[in-house]
Structures are given as structure tokens and as C-alpha cells.
Design an enzyme around this catalytic site. Structure first.
Site, PDB file in Angstrom:
ATOM      1  N   GLU A 448      42.754  21.875  26.619  1.00  0.00           N
ATOM      2  CA  GLU A 448      41.976  21.112  27.601  1.00  0.00           C
ATOM      3  C   GLU A 448      40.478  21.306  27.395  1.00  0.00           C
ATOM      4  OE1 GLU A 448      43.380  21.971  31.560  1.00  0.00           O
ATOM      5  OE2 GLU A 448      45.375  21.202  31.096  1.00  0.00           O
ATOM      6  N   GLU A 523      51.872  21.799  28.111  1.00  0.00           N
ATOM      7  CA  GLU A 523      51.797  22.541  29.378  1.00  0.00           C
ATOM      8  C   GLU A 523      52.459  21.669  30.435  1.00  0.00           C
ATOM      9  OE1 GLU A 523      47.985  24.596  29.655  1.00  0.00           O
ATOM     10  OE2 GLU A 523      48.162  24.378  31.822  1.00  0.00           O
TER      11      GLU A 523
HETATM   12  C1  GAL Z   1      45.894  23.864  33.102  1.00  0.00           C
HETATM   13  C2  GAL Z   1      45.189  24.889  32.239  1.00  0.00           C
HETATM   14  C3  GAL Z   1      45.796  26.254  32.402  1.00  0.00           C
HETATM   15  C4  GAL Z   1      45.929  26.562  33.854  1.00  0.00           C
HETATM   16  C5  GAL Z   1      46.803  25.513  34.502  1.00  0.00           C
HETATM   17  C6  GAL Z   1      47.107  25.747  35.965  1.00  0.00           C
HETATM   18  O1  GAL Z   1      45.163  22.736  33.255  1.00  0.00           O
HETATM   19  O2  GAL Z   1      45.274  24.513  30.892  1.00  0.00           O
HETATM   20  O3  GAL Z   1      45.000  27.191  31.755  1.00  0.00           O
HETATM   21  O4  GAL Z   1      44.673  26.575  34.411  1.00  0.00           O
HETATM   22  O5  GAL Z   1      46.136  24.288  34.399  1.00  0.00           O
HETATM   23  O6  GAL Z   1      47.903  24.710  36.478  1.00  0.00           O
END
Ligand code: GAL
Length: 849
Positions: A448, A523
Site C-alpha cells: 500500500e 491482504e
Molecule cells: C492495511 C495495511 C495493514 C494494516 C491493515 C489493517 O491497509 O496494509 O498494514 O494496517 O490495513 O486493516
């Protein structure tokens, strides 16, 4: 009062038996950790001195002296310690500090010194010190001379001590670390938190991470193993070196066994003060593939000779396997489709903080494996070498990640400050160190990052990685997948990593421009919950979150929703869930950190909405200091979600899990929904023997079975699950009696007396019949007798300010943890005791060997 109870023991027993099965089959607790590199490598962890300057734990400052590196500096009063060391994990937790980094005082200036001698016989040798990682902005000095720096705290680096070393005399190695000039979105830890090694070589030797093994052709009959070996000549004269490599199988203890191949010998000429790379080849007959089920490995042992004398021996463990990523077929390991059932994890080890520990890591991976997890994403930085070694041993695939930001930071003092000067060096360090691990299957250049639309930067970084290792695909975790696709940045990558926002998948699939890019959920979900907490009506109460597993931030979704997406778009490669384990810091939704807004980069309305919520939250100053995202809590206790993933990821493993617990004296007659996670396809729920009906899963749609109109009555809830019409698994939850006693169970009852090996002992508060009493929080006092010591305690409560070093801690929803180690070199019986006023106390013995 009629108190309530939960038959937790059934699932734990199943978990334990299964864990045992996996433990004894594909990996064993006793396997050695192998380190790639020169054989003349020595642990350099002991006998360090430490002092903290700059910001102190209480927020005051102590001015840093000018010359702490000098040989005459008086370090008599410094603290004696062994590495790995995280100076911040001892706290104290402070309400005024950021929840985002765990409310721990990790910012400061740390100085380490080590007095050591090398024997006179080492004259003429090259002497290096290898740091697996130091947080952060490391500056290294030897005998008062500046040797070098490596600012990025997550990379491993080597320093050449040769120019200033004094053989046969005392040397002083000094290390200055500075976390005041570092920012993070999670708890980074502070200090020399990974291992340090002293390496001695001849001036003519294999370069640091100087071997690169690939396997260009593999069949059942044979595999071609290609090896590029880089030899450094640090002598003053040109040399002719002979390079020879033998290949050994690694046996079940991870020791070199049968010799299976010999590479062709290579004779190379190397000018003084340069290096030369030679490429050699061998055939391994009947290769045993490295796979997640059978993680077979080999060891290449390279010897370098000059004038007929062996001058260096270098070990490179490796594996033979094929990986393919096909847009419409998914990921193939050795030709077999594997769905990525991955978890993202930060590097901290809960109560141990950032300080690396192999037993702690092995325990985490064992728990994840038991759940059916087959892949790890090293969020969002290069991991400790031990993580990759364990992934190789235990059969995990690894998404190895370099950065959380490039040129534009998410925080003020992020990697953005280092990017221009260091991006190439840092990327190369990661790839060189990790490229021989069979577990590593994807390189990630970022997570991100703010510059994710930038074509030039994406191409530059991908090219750096590809230049080092063209055998693995390169990806990047996008939270603005449209941005990356529209700008064309994605074209520089081999794989599309998408964080959340899968509601766009149909659109991407319909767009011919995006069709050929294999895509995975880099993710997913970000479901949040607190172990053992169940709320009705509002998922968020008392800074805890209901464990009905339906709570997630605006960018996330429930685990089931992601399963549905994966089922709907089977060409997706799979997912990496955010996260496997809870971690210190980022206690979303009680995190008032502005980086939360970044997930809505292109949605001004959502940003505004969240910004207003953050303002409100700031006024309330939440006590939360660790995450709620974990499928497993910070203490390593599975939350309910563990069983939801297990039911889906291990469809052939008979299991059933009921939630919530059944101790609700205040809810008699009230609707109390019951959820069942099972790998079966149908289930019947009974309350006190009376059927509450049978429910069936619709394939691809239902991943849990829900009875949402159950009226609470104390007693017994039982579920009987079926698969293909046959009985498959059951679970029972009972209303418990009052808390009566404590029980202890250890993950390991025999540990090594090496001062590092750990036993994790779980304490349960039970009623007189041995059932764990949920919602019980008695204060527990821990003590040990014999040659052991308490390393830390925890209970998984994200709001607790009790120091991890405390020997007293309340149970959190019926459970607590004490971590014990043996005193170095002291063997015998360690007796661990847990006591609590009004409860029958308990003790157990651990053997130190
Ligand atoms: C994502 C990020 C992670 C964490 C996560 C929490 O956007 O890449 O590091 O912050 O959100 O939901």
C-alpha cells in the site's frame, strides 16, 4: 449464582492431538536451525553492555555523550545482557503514548558495546560481524573507528571489521541505534533484536550471501541444479581459486545425510580486491521435491581452494520445486494447484516483543499450520532469517516483502527518508539473503505504498529484484488497485496483489487489459475480535470487540465474505488474511492513528467519516495497545475465528466448534445466537437435549451455521455435524460452575538449557469439574523453582497495561500464559507454579536438558 461454562477442552484436545500429528510427521521440534554461510561462523550474542540515552521510558531525556564509541569510554555501569534484545518491551505501557506503536516507549538512543578478543592465530583472516537486524539507524564502530551504517532496521547486514581488528588483544565493538529518527505504523521494537554473528574467513572466500541456486529443469528422474558462486579476493594479490560443491540430502534432523551429487569443479582467476562469479552445475537424480506437505531439502557445501589448500567452506541449504502462476488456473506447486491459505503477520512475538526467538516462532507457525495455513506474508518488511528457515522446514510458502513505503512516507520519518539512498541496497540485501529458500515464492516490493501508481518507481524496483532473481514473480500489495492498473504501474509486475476492495473483481475480470495478471488477495478480511468476548447488539464495548466474527473496519469484510469471493472467482490465487496473530500496536478500531485514512485514498466521503470518528476517539484516549485483527490472540490462544478458518482450510479434518460460551446468567430467556464452525456440511444443534433444528450449508455461500433465535437457558449446548450424510464431528459447550482451580499445560515439557529455548505454559481457570470458566479474571501469581526463570506473562487482553515481565497477571476470559526458559547451562527440574486467592493452586515440572 449459576455461573457459566464452556467445554473448550474438546477443541483444545483435538488441536493438541492434531498439532502432535503434524509435529511428529512433517516437522519436529528438535530440528536444527541451519544458517546459510561460512562454516567458521560463531554466535556473537553473549556478553554485551547496553545503555539507553535520549528518550527514557518515563519520557524524560538523558543527554547522549559525545564519545560512547571510544575505547577509553567508561562502560562499567552499563547493563550486561545477551542478544537478541528489545529495549522497549519492558515498557512501561503509557497511556500518553500512541496506541499505533503499542503505547510502549520504544523511541530512544541505544548504545551497545562488546569487549572481545580474537586469538592471535586469526592474524591475516578477514573478520566480519553479521547483524540479522538492528532497530534502527545502526552505526557500527570498532576500537573507536567508524565501520559503517545500515539504517533500515529490518534488513540483515555485514560489517567488515578487518581493517581495525587487533588480534590477540581486546577489541571493543560499539553499536549506536536511534529509534527517535524512525516512525512506524506498528510496534517496531528497538535494539539489536535479532542475532549477531562473528564470521572468520580467509581473504579468498565466498562472498556474503554469495551463492545463488536455481533448478532450471526438474523431472521425476532428475533435476539440474545451477549454482552461481561469487568469490571475493580481499588479498593484495591475484589468485587462482578452485570452487567445488557437493550436494547432500538434509535428513529428518536437518543434518547433512547422503551425498547425492557433485558439481563440476570450476577454476577461476580473481584479481586482488575484486570478486568473480562462476556458474557451476550438477544433476540430482530422483530429486525429492520440497513441498508444503513434504518439505525435503538439500544442502550444497561449497569449498574454495587456493594452491590445493581449502580456504573456505560455505553451506547453502536449498530445495527443489517448481512454482507456476497462471492467470486462469491459479498457483501450481510441483504441478499441483494449491490455494493460498495465507496469513499476514508482523514480526513481534507478543510478550517477547521484537526480540527474535526460535521456539516462539516455531510455536506460532505450529499453531498456524494446525489451522491449515500454508503461506505467510512477512508484513511489511524482510523477516528474521529463522522465519524462512522454519518455513522451509515446516512447509510454508512465503511472500517476502521489502517495504511499507517508498518515496512518500505514511508517517513523517518512514522509509521515505531512506528511499533515495538505500532502496537498491535494501532490496538487494533482501533478495540475496533469501533467494535460496524454497519457501520464498513471491517477492513483494511494497505494501500500500503511497507511490503505487508510479510507473517509473514500480518498474525500477521490480527491475532491481528481477536483476537478482528472475525465477520468482514480483508483486506489490495494492490498496488502490484501480490506480495501479490505470496508470500502468502494474505492468511492471508479474502478479497483482490486492488488499481488500474485492467488490471490484467482476469489473476487473471483464476488462481485457487486466485479464492476464494472476491476482491474489495480498491482504484480506481484517476481521477484529477479542478472545472470549461476546456482545449482543453492539460489537464494540469496553475497548473490546465481539467474537461473533462479524466486525471489521470499513475496508475489510468477514472471513466468510472473503471465502465467498474466493469461491466466486476461482482463478484468484488465494488470500493472505490480516492477520494470523495479534501484534503489538495498531489497535484498530480503537487506533486514533491517521494512517487508517489511507485505506480510503480515493473515497473522500469515507475519509471524512473516519476522520470524524478518529477525532472522537482521540478525546477518549483508548487504553488499547495491541491489535484485534489476529485469528490467534497475542498470547497465542486461538480465537473463535481460528476454527472458522480451520473448517474451510482443512475440509478433510473432522471438526466442530460452537460459539459463544454458555455462561449467561443475565440472559435467561433472551435471544443468544449460536454459531457453529465445522468442516462438515450439515449440523443439528441441541440445547439441554432438545433439538433446535438441523441446518445445511449452501456450498460457496455458507461457511458457518447460525441458529439466531436460540433463547438462553443454562445447561448444555451440543452440535452434531454431518458430512455427505454421515456423522462427522461434535462439540459441546456447558454452563460451568464457579471458578475453583487453576490448571497448567505446556507446549513443551523438555527444553534445552541454552538460555533461549522456551516452554509456553497455558493456565486455565476451571470449575471443580475441570471446565474452563469463561468471563473469569482472577489475579494469578506465577513462580518457578529450580534452574529456570519466567521470561514473560500474557493473557491476550489488548487493553492490559500490566508489564509483560510481571509475575502476576489476571486471567483474561479464563486463560493466561507464562513463558519459561532454563538458565543457561543449568539442567534439572523446573517447577512452575500458579496461584490465585480462593482457587486451588497448581504446579507442573519442565525438564531442562
Ligand atoms: C492495511 C495495511 C495493514 C494494516 C491493515 C489493517 O491497509 O496494509 O498494514 O494496517 O490495513 O486493516
Amino acid at each position: 449464582m449459576n455461573s457459566i461454562k464452556r467445554l473448550f477442552s474438546l477443541n483444545i484436545a483435538i488441536l493438541f492431538i492434531l498439532g502432535l500429528m503434524i509435529t511428529t510427521s512433517s516437522f519436529s521440534q528438535d530440528k536444527a536451525i541451519i544458517r546459510m554461510g561460512a562454516t567458521d561462523t560463531h554466535s556473537f550474542d553473549d556478553s554485551w553492555l547496553f545503555i539507553r540515552y535520549g528518550l527514557q521510558p518515563d519520557g524524560s531525556r538523558i543527554e547522549e555523550p559525545q564519545n560512547a564509541e571510544s575505547t577509553t569510554y567508561n562502560d562499567n555501569a552499563w547493563q550486561k545482557l545477551s542478544l537478541p534484545h528489545d529495549w522497549a518491551i519492558t515498557g512501561p505501557f503509557r497511556i500518553d503514548l500512541e496506541g499505533g506503536t503499542g503505547k510502549l516507549p520504544w523511541k530512544g538512543i541505544g548504545w551497545y558495546r562488546k569487549h572481545f578478543t580474537v586469538p592471535a592465530a586469526d592474524a591475516g583472516q578477514q573478520i566480519f560481524v553479521d547483524f540479522d537486524g538492528a532497530m534502527a539507524n545502526a552505526k557500527i564502530y570498532l576500537n573507536g573507528h567508524y565501520v559503517g551504517t545500515w539504517p533500515y532496521g529490518y534488513n540483515s547486514f555485514r560489517m567488515d571489521l578487518t581493517p581495525y581488528i587487533k588480534v590477540g588483544k581486546e577489541n571493543i565493538l560499539a553499536v549506536r541505534l536511534d529509534t527517535e529518527n524512525w516512525d512506524s505504523r506498528w510496534y517496531p521494537g528497538a535494539g539489536i533484536y535479532r542475532h549477531v554473528w562473528l564470521v572468520k574467513t580467509n581473504p579468498v572466500h565466498v562472498a556474503n550471501w554469495g551463492t545463488y541456486i536455481t533448478t532450471p529443469t526438474i523431472s521425476d528422474a532428475s533435476a539440474t541444479v545451477k549454482m552461481a558462486v561469487t568469490i571475493d579476493n580481499q588479498s593484495k594479490l591475484p589468485v587462482e581459486a578452485s570452487v567445488q560443491t557437493a550436494v547432500f540430502e538434509l535428513d529428518s534432523h536437518n543434518k547433512p545425510g547422503a551425498k547425492v551429487a557433485l558439481f563440476n569443479k570450476s577454476i577461476i582467476k580473481i584479481e586482488a580486491d575484486t570478486n568473480t562469479t562462476t556458474t557451476i552445475q550438477a544433476i540430482v537424480k530422483d530429486p525429492k521435491r520440497w513441498d508444503i506437505i513434504s518439505p525435503n531439502r538439500y544442502m550444497a557445501q561449497t569449498t574454495v581452494s587456493v594452491n590445493g589448500k581449502v580456504v573456505d567452506t560455505y553451506n547453502t541449504p536449498f530445495g527443489i520445486r517448481t512454482i507456476e502462476f497462471i492467470a486462469d488456473r491459479g498457483f501450481l506447486l510441483n504441478g499441483r494447484r494449491i490455494e493460498i491459505q495465507g496469513t499476514c503477520n508482523h514480526h513481534d512475538l507478543g510478550a517477547l516483543g521484537a526480540a527474535i526467538n526460535t521456539s516462539a516462532l516455531r510455536r506460532e507457525l505450529t499453531i498456524l499450520k494446525t489451522m491449515g495455513c500454508n503461506a505467510l506474508r512477512t508484513s511489511h518488511n524482510p523477516p528474521a532469517p529463522e522465519l524462512l528457515e522454519l518455513a522451509d522446514q515446516m512447509g510454508f510458502l512465503v511472500w517476502d516483502e521489502a517495504f511499507d513505503c517508498w518515496k512518500h512516507g505514511k508517517r513523517e520519518l518512514d522509509y521515505n527518508k531512506l528511499y533515495d539512498e538505500w532502496n537498491v541496497r535494501d532490496l538487494k540485501a533482501m533478495v540475496h539473503r533469501d533467494e535460496n529458500h524454497p519457501s520464498v515464492f513471491i517477492w513483494s516490493i511494497g505494501n500500500e505504498v503511497m507511490d503505487q501508481r508510479n510507473v517509473e518507481m514500480t518498474k525500477h524496483l521490480a527491475d532491481v529484484v528481477r536483476g537478482e532473481d528472475p525465477t520468482r514473480p514480483i508483486s506489490n500489495g495494492y490498496n488502490d488497485p484501480d490506480g495501479g492498473r490505470e496508470s500502468g504501474a502494474v505492468e511492471a509486475l508479474d502478479l497483482m496483489g490486492v488488499n481488500y476492495f474485492f467488490n471490484q473483481q467482476a469489473k476487473w475480470d471483464a476488462d481485457p487489459r487486466y485479464k492476464n495478471k494472476p491476482t491474489m488477495g495480498s491482504e484480506t478480511s481484517s476481521c477484529v475480535s477479542s478472545r472470549g468476548e461476546y456482545f449482543f447488539g453492539n460489537d464494540y464495548q469496553n475497548w473490546q470487540i465481539s467474537s461473533y466474527d462479524n466486525a471489521y473496519p470499513g475496508w475489510g469484510c468477514s472471513p466468510d465474505e472473503q471465502f465467498r469471493t474466493n469461491a466466486k472467482y476461482p482463478h484468484l490465487l488465494g488470500e493472505f488474511v490480516w492477520t494470523g496473530f495479534d501484534y503489538i500496536g495498531e489497535p484498530t478500531p480503537y487506533n486514533s492513528d491517521e494512517t487508517n485514512l489511507q485505506n480510503f485514498r480515493n473515497d473522500p466521503e469515507k475519509r471524512k467519516e473516519l476522520a470524524a470518528k478518529l477525532d472522537e476517539l482521540r478525546k477518549k484516549n483508548p487504553p488499547s495497545r495491541s491489535s484485534y485483527f489476529g485469528i490467534v490472540d497475542l498470547a497465542g490462544f486461538p480465537k473463535d475465528r481460528f476454527y472458522l478458518y480451520q473448517s474451510h482450510w482443512r475440509p478433510d479434518y473432522p471438526m466442530a466448534h460452537i460459539l459463544p460460551h454458555w455462561n449467561w446468567p443475565e440472559r435467561i430467556g433472551k435471544i443468544t445466537p449460536v454459531n457453529v464452525y465445522t468442516s462438515g456440511d450439515e449440523a443439528e444443534l441441541f440445547l439441554n437435549g432438545k433439538s433446535l433444528g438441523r441446518k445445511t450449508k449452501i456450498p460457496g455461500k455458507d461457511f458457518r451455521l447460525v441458529w439466531d433465535s436460540v433463547k438462553y437457558a443454562p445447561g448444555e449446548l451440543k452440535v452434531v455435524c454431518y458430512k455427505n450424510g454421515k456423522q462427522w464431528a461434535t462439540d459441546v459447550v456447558k454452563t460451568t460452575g464457579e471458578a475453583a482451580r487453576l490448571t497448567l499445560s505446556a507446549d513443551r515439557t523438555v527444553i534445552k538449557a541454552d538460555g533461549a529455548d522456551l516452554s509456553y505454559i497455558t493456565v486455565k481457570v476451571t470449575d471443580k469439574d475441570g471446565l474452563m470458566v469463561p468471563r473469569s479474571h482472577p489475579l494469578i501469581k506465577f513462580s518457578v523453582a529450580g534452574p529456570g526463570e519466567i521470561v514473560a506473562t500474557d493473557n491476550g487482553d489488548a487493553t492490559s497495561f500490566v508489564s509483560f515481565q510481571s509475575h502476576e497477571r489476571p486471567a483474561f476470559n479464563g486463560m493466561a500464559l507464562v513463558i519459561v526458559k532454563a538458565k543457561k547451562g543449568q539442567t534439572g527440574k523446573i517447577v512452575v507454579k500458579a496461584e490465585s486467592a480462593g482457587l486451588v493452586s497448581t504446579a507442573m515440572a519442565i525438564t531442562s536438558k
